[in-house]
Design a protein around this motif. Sequence first.
Motif, PDB file in Angstrom:
ATOM      1  N   THR A 191      -8.559 -11.299  -3.968  1.00 15.80           N
ATOM      2  CA  THR A 191      -8.791 -11.295  -2.517  1.00 15.80           C
ATOM      3  C   THR A 191      -9.840 -10.285  -2.052  1.00 15.80           C
ATOM      4  N   LEU A 192     -10.219  -9.345  -2.918  1.00 14.88           N
ATOM      5  CA  LEU A 192     -11.180  -8.315  -2.524  1.00 14.88           C
ATOM      6  C   LEU A 192     -12.403  -8.335  -3.427  1.00 14.88           C
ATOM      7  N   LYS A 193     -13.552  -8.075  -2.848  1.00 14.87           N
ATOM      8  CA  LYS A 193     -14.751  -7.844  -3.634  1.00 14.87           C
ATOM      9  C   LYS A 193     -14.781  -6.370  -4.056  1.00 14.87           C
ATOM     10  N   PRO A 194     -15.428  -6.058  -5.179  1.00 17.04           N
ATOM     11  CA  PRO A 194     -15.469  -4.660  -5.625  1.00 17.04           C
ATOM     12  C   PRO A 194     -15.982  -3.699  -4.560  1.00 17.04           C
ATOM     13  N   GLU A 195     -17.014  -4.115  -3.818  1.00 19.52           N
ATOM     14  CA  GLU A 195     -17.573  -3.210  -2.812  1.00 19.52           C
ATOM     15  C   GLU A 195     -16.578  -2.913  -1.692  1.00 19.52           C
ATOM     16  N   GLU A 196     -15.702  -3.879  -1.381  1.00 17.23           N
ATOM     17  CA  GLU A 196     -14.685  -3.661  -0.347  1.00 17.23           C
ATOM     18  C   GLU A 196     -13.624  -2.686  -0.842  1.00 17.23           C
ATOM     19  N   SER A 197     -13.178  -2.891  -2.055  1.00 18.48           N
ATOM     20  CA  SER A 197     -12.153  -2.021  -2.628  1.00 18.48           C
ATOM     21  C   SER A 197     -12.641  -0.580  -2.735  1.00 18.48           C
ATOM     22  N   ILE A 198     -13.825  -0.394  -3.298  1.00 22.48           N
ATOM     23  CA  ILE A 198     -14.311   0.959  -3.550  1.00 22.48           C
ATOM     24  C   ILE A 198     -14.682   1.670  -2.266  1.00 22.48           C
ATOM     25  N   SER A 199     -15.231   0.951  -1.302  1.00 20.98           N
ATOM     26  CA  SER A 199     -15.511   1.562  -0.001  1.00 20.98           C
ATOM     27  C   SER A 199     -14.237   2.121   0.607  1.00 20.98           C
ATOM     28  N   ALA A 200     -13.146   1.360   0.511  1.00 23.76           N
ATOM     29  CA  ALA A 200     -11.862   1.809   1.054  1.00 23.76           C
ATOM     30  C   ALA A 200     -11.307   2.982   0.251  1.00 23.76           C
ATOM     31  N   LEU A 201     -11.404   2.909  -1.082  1.00 27.69           N
ATOM     32  CA  LEU A 201     -10.882   3.997  -1.912  1.00 27.69           C
ATOM     33  C   LEU A 201     -11.643   5.298  -1.689  1.00 27.69           C
ATOM     34  N   LEU A 202     -12.943   5.212  -1.468  1.00 30.97           N
ATOM     35  CA  LEU A 202     -13.716   6.425  -1.209  1.00 30.97           C
ATOM     36  C   LEU A 202     -13.316   7.060   0.118  1.00 30.97           C
ATOM     37  N   LYS A 203     -12.911   6.252   1.079  1.00 35.45           N
ATOM     38  CA  LYS A 203     -12.395   6.802   2.330  1.00 35.45           C
ATOM     39  C   LYS A 203     -11.092   7.546   2.072  1.00 35.45           C
ATOM     40  N   VAL A 204     -10.259   7.005   1.177  1.00 41.05           N
ATOM     41  CA  VAL A 204      -9.020   7.702   0.807  1.00 41.05           C
ATOM     42  C   VAL A 204      -9.345   9.038   0.148  1.00 41.05           C
ATOM     43  N   ILE A 205     -10.274   9.017  -0.802  1.00 41.87           N
ATOM     44  CA  ILE A 205     -10.656  10.252  -1.496  1.00 41.87           C
ATOM     45  C   ILE A 205     -11.210  11.282  -0.515  1.00 41.87           C
ATOM     46  N   ASP A 206     -12.106  10.836   0.359  1.00 43.60           N
ATOM     47  CA  ASP A 206     -12.725  11.752   1.317  1.00 43.60           C
ATOM     48  C   ASP A 206     -11.689  12.399   2.237  1.00 43.60           C
ATOM     49  N   GLY A 207     -10.607  11.678   2.512  1.00 39.10           N
ATOM     50  CA  GLY A 207      -9.608  12.184   3.449  1.00 39.10           C
ATOM     51  C   GLY A 207      -8.437  12.911   2.817  1.00 39.10           C
ATOM     52  N   LEU A 208      -8.450  13.060   1.492  1.00 38.47           N
ATOM     53  CA  LEU A 208      -7.320  13.707   0.825  1.00 38.47           C
ATOM     54  C   LEU A 208      -7.168  15.160   1.250  1.00 38.47           C
ATOM     55  N   LYS A 209      -5.910  15.556   1.431  1.00 34.62           N
ATOM     56  CA  LYS A 209      -5.553  16.939   1.752  1.00 34.62           C
ATOM     57  C   LYS A 209      -4.573  17.441   0.695  1.00 34.62           C
ATOM     58  N   PRO A 210      -4.448  18.757   0.539  1.00 35.27           N
ATOM     59  CA  PRO A 210      -3.510  19.287  -0.454  1.00 35.27           C
ATOM     60  C   PRO A 210      -2.095  18.741  -0.304  1.00 35.27           C
ATOM     61  N   ASP A 211      -1.669  18.462   0.919  1.00 33.05           N
ATOM     62  CA  ASP A 211      -0.317  17.937   1.133  1.00 33.05           C
ATOM     63  C   ASP A 211      -0.148  16.518   0.609  1.00 33.05           C
ATOM     64  N   ASP A 212      -1.248  15.855   0.265  1.00 33.88           N
ATOM     65  CA  ASP A 212      -1.168  14.489  -0.257  1.00 33.88           C
ATOM     66  C   ASP A 212      -0.865  14.447  -1.743  1.00 33.88           C
ATOM     67  N   THR A 213      -0.888  15.585  -2.394  1.00 29.21           N
ATOM     68  CA  THR A 213      -0.713  15.583  -3.841  1.00 29.21           C
ATOM     69  C   THR A 213       0.618  14.932  -4.223  1.00 29.21           C
ATOM     70  N   GLY A 214       0.564  14.122  -5.271  1.00 28.63           N
ATOM     71  CA  GLY A 214       1.759  13.435  -5.744  1.00 28.63           C
ATOM     72  C   GLY A 214       2.030  12.108  -5.069  1.00 28.63           C
ATOM     73  N   LYS A 215       1.129  11.626  -4.223  1.00 29.70           N
ATOM     74  CA  LYS A 215       1.367  10.377  -3.502  1.00 29.70           C
ATOM     75  C   LYS A 215       0.775   9.170  -4.244  1.00 29.70           C
ATOM     76  N   PHE A 216       1.286   7.989  -3.882  1.00 27.68           N
ATOM     77  CA  PHE A 216       0.855   6.706  -4.433  1.00 27.68           C
ATOM     78  C   PHE A 216       0.228   5.918  -3.279  1.00 27.68           C
ATOM     79  N   PHE A 217      -1.097   5.814  -3.285  1.00 23.90           N
ATOM     80  CA  PHE A 217      -1.816   5.200  -2.183  1.00 23.90           C
ATOM     81  C   PHE A 217      -2.191   3.743  -2.462  1.00 23.90           C
ATOM     82  N   ASN A 218      -2.152   2.940  -1.424  1.00 20.53           N
ATOM     83  CA  ASN A 218      -2.810   1.649  -1.443  1.00 20.53           C
ATOM     84  C   ASN A 218      -4.287   1.893  -1.107  1.00 20.53           C
ATOM     85  N   TYR A 219      -5.132   0.921  -1.426  1.00 22.79           N
ATOM     86  CA  TYR A 219      -6.567   1.124  -1.164  1.00 22.79           C
ATOM     87  C   TYR A 219      -6.875   1.342   0.304  1.00 22.79           C
ATOM     88  N   ASP A 220      -5.995   0.851   1.189  1.00 19.79           N
ATOM     89  CA  ASP A 220      -6.234   1.010   2.629  1.00 19.79           C
ATOM     90  C   ASP A 220      -5.682   2.321   3.201  1.00 19.79           C
TER      91      ASP A 220
END
Length: 226
Positions: A191-220
């Motif tokens: 259902t997703l193209k690679p560019e859609e998935s990675i664009s979303a994952l990079l937003k997750v990475i960019d927004g990570l905070k120390p309190d997020d450690t140990g979490k299981f994220f969806n790409y969104d």
Amino acid sequence: MPTYLITGANRGLGLEFARQLSTRKDETRIIATAREVEKATDLSRLVHDVIPLDVADPRSIERLPDLIKDRPIDILINNAGIGSKSNSIEKLDHEELARVFSVNSVGPMLVTRALLPNLRAGQRKTVFNISSQLGSITNNHGGSSYGYRASKAALNMLTVSLSNELKKDGFTCVVAHPGWVQTDMGGPNATLKPEESISALLKVIDGLKPDDTGKFFNYDGKTLPW
């Protein structure tokens, strides 16, 4: 000037990570790995720093620090992974199970261990492991893909242990499901193209905070159940 290291970057999601990061204008530095560097021509056009790494080979991982030397790494993306064909108990095979666990579970932890000094020297101290919602025990209602599901569940557990151990040192260690993506593994009906998935994952990475450690994220950015 963040430095990213991406494993399994010669194709699929890893290659798309490299492509999108290479377009950033913040002087992002990218170190990419591939099992056979000479065949990673698309990757070499995007990234100057391509180094050999087979995450299923402990000797290859042991050589990694000599290749990276003392360069700080801000974000390690453990992306290298393989699927499994065992969809029933009758088809389970020891060799396949061992191979899938070696690449999907053991490999990312050994790579992280090898690069700990570099990660400690970085500003972000982030370990971003590519998992799958198929590794969620709660969401397993269909069976199948025995080795893949179990190896990703193991990666999830290992990452939580890592997050607990390294939290005091300022590390952020998480796992993320990239979605069902149109890659060699996901197939053309995904259902997703690679560019859609990675664009979303990079937003997750960019927004990570120390309190997020140990979490299981969806790409969104939403969290998934273990």
